[in-house]
Motif scaffolding. Structure first.
Motif, mmCIF file in Angstrom:
data_model
loop_
_atom_site.group_PDB
_atom_site.id
_atom_site.type_symbol
_atom_site.label_atom_id
_atom_site.label_comp_id
_atom_site.label_asym_id
_atom_site.label_seq_id
_atom_site.Cartn_x
_atom_site.Cartn_y
_atom_site.Cartn_z
ATOM 1 N N THR A 71 19.742 5.452 4.619
ATOM 2 C CA THR A 71 20.941 6.281 4.735
ATOM 3 C C THR A 71 20.588 7.761 4.610
ATOM 4 O O THR A 71 21.083 8.600 5.373
ATOM 5 C CB THR A 71 21.956 5.897 3.647
ATOM 6 N N VAL A 72 19.737 8.093 3.666
ATOM 7 C CA VAL A 72 19.341 9.487 3.493
ATOM 8 C C VAL A 72 18.537 9.974 4.688
ATOM 9 O O VAL A 72 18.725 11.099 5.165
ATOM 10 C CB VAL A 72 18.560 9.660 2.175
ATOM 11 N N ALA A 73 17.647 9.161 5.194
ATOM 12 C CA ALA A 73 16.859 9.547 6.366
ATOM 13 C C ALA A 73 17.771 9.832 7.555
ATOM 14 O O ALA A 73 17.587 10.830 8.275
ATOM 15 C CB ALA A 73 15.862 8.451 6.706
ATOM 16 N N ALA A 74 18.761 8.980 7.769
ATOM 17 C CA ALA A 74 19.685 9.183 8.877
ATOM 18 C C ALA A 74 20.532 10.436 8.678
ATOM 19 O O ALA A 74 20.815 11.170 9.631
ATOM 20 C CB ALA A 74 20.585 7.957 9.031
ATOM 21 N N ALA A 75 20.925 10.706 7.440
ATOM 22 C CA ALA A 75 21.712 11.908 7.161
ATOM 23 C C ALA A 75 20.890 13.170 7.413
ATOM 24 O O ALA A 75 21.403 14.160 7.951
ATOM 25 C CB ALA A 75 22.215 11.877 5.719
ATOM 26 N N MET A 97 12.881 6.975 -1.035
ATOM 27 C CA MET A 97 13.913 7.775 -0.368
ATOM 28 C C MET A 97 13.323 9.072 0.166
ATOM 29 O O MET A 97 13.596 9.480 1.302
ATOM 30 C CB MET A 97 15.049 8.070 -1.346
ATOM 31 N N LEU A 98 12.507 9.744 -0.644
ATOM 32 C CA LEU A 98 11.902 10.997 -0.210
ATOM 33 C C LEU A 98 10.986 10.773 0.988
ATOM 34 O O LEU A 98 11.003 11.540 1.960
ATOM 35 C CB LEU A 98 11.110 11.620 -1.367
ATOM 36 N N ALA A 99 10.197 9.723 0.941
ATOM 37 C CA ALA A 99 9.273 9.436 2.041
ATOM 38 C C ALA A 99 10.028 9.100 3.322
ATOM 39 O O ALA A 99 9.608 9.487 4.428
ATOM 40 C CB ALA A 99 8.345 8.285 1.651
ATOM 41 N N ALA A 100 11.143 8.392 3.194
ATOM 42 C CA ALA A 100 11.925 8.041 4.376
ATOM 43 C C ALA A 100 12.517 9.276 5.035
ATOM 44 O O ALA A 100 12.520 9.408 6.271
ATOM 45 C CB ALA A 100 13.035 7.060 3.998
ATOM 46 N N ALA A 101 13.022 10.212 4.227
ATOM 47 C CA ALA A 101 13.565 11.454 4.770
ATOM 48 C C ALA A 101 12.476 12.257 5.482
ATOM 49 O O ALA A 101 12.681 12.789 6.577
ATOM 50 C CB ALA A 101 14.200 12.277 3.656
#
Length: 247
Positions: A71-75, A97-101
């Protein structure tokens, strides 16, 4: 005024879109960036962000994304589509989460700067203890800053009082964005860990988020000029401004 790029980010923390647009009409996009946060974004939405970008301002979209990694990456990708200069997430969202963003923005030709919020400048040690994070804010900030750097983020948001320790520990290339900046003549407001603009830059800050001292001034450009003059007194040793193209 620095010879390279603006270090001041003016916070558009207004309850009405008209007030924000009025201020923007009185600011020079060559001499400051602007921050659009939760209240203004909730009222005006992405269309306002796109308008401000079209008007020539670098926009820091301050929505502090904190959710599951996908969700964070998509945002973050959606924010990039708006043309923003910088976007932020909460470092406390964790390494995945940080890595995905970071991975999602790395797919873009010109990604915005991606920075992580560490400890809000409204919090002190008692506040951290109340939410189950005992210890001093500086220790928590450095812990989260290391997490963000390991994940490949461009920098962090931290109080200017923690900037020196983070700069020393993590090196000159890691961007430090500091709210809680108040000219000596300004009221402290609801921030608890504050410094003047010159003190913040001397400590290691790259970009300074300034709100009411500019937005509440009768002449916002005069207020900005006064901050620029204060920053000029720091000299070359305090000038750590960097180009977003280097991210």
């Amino acid at each position: 005024m620095p010879a390279t790029e603006p270090r001041v980010i003016v916070a558009l923390d207004f309850p009405r879109v008209e007030s924000a647009l009025d201020l923007l009409g009185r600011l020079d996009p060559g001499r400051c960036r602007v921050k659009i946060g939760k209240e203004l974004f909730t009222r005006a939405g992405p269309a306002l962000v796109e308008r401000v970008v079209r008007d020539g301002f670098d926009v820091f979209l301050d929505l502090k994304f904190h959710d599951i990694p996908n969700t964070v990456a998509a945002a973050c990708a959606a924010a990039a589509d708006l043309g923003v200069w910088m976007v932020n997430v909460h470092a406390s969202g964790g390494p995945a989460m940080l890595a995905a963003a970071r991975a999602r923005l790395d797919q873009l030709d010109q990604p915005p700067l991606l920075i992580a919020v560490t400890v809000l400048t409204s919090l002190d040690a008692a506040d951290l203890a109340a939410v189950g994070c005992p210890g001093e804010p500086a220790d928590r900030v450095l812990q989260l800053a290391r997490l963000a750097q390991t994940a490949g983020l461009d920098g962090i948001v931290c109080s200017p009082r923690e900037a020196g320790g983070v700069r020393e520990a993590l090196g000159p290339a890691f961007r430090l964005v500091t709210p809680g900046v108040r000219p000596a003549s300004a009221a402290q407001g609801d921030q608890k860990r504050v410094m003047t603009p010159a003190q913040a830059v001397a400590a290691g800050a790259d970009f300074l988020v300034v709100g009411r001292p500019v937005t509440g001034a009768a002449d916002p450009m005069a207020a900005l000029s006064a901050i620029e003059a204060e920053l000029a007194s720091v000299g070359p040793a305090g000038d750590r401004s960097v180009s977003p193209a280097a991210s």
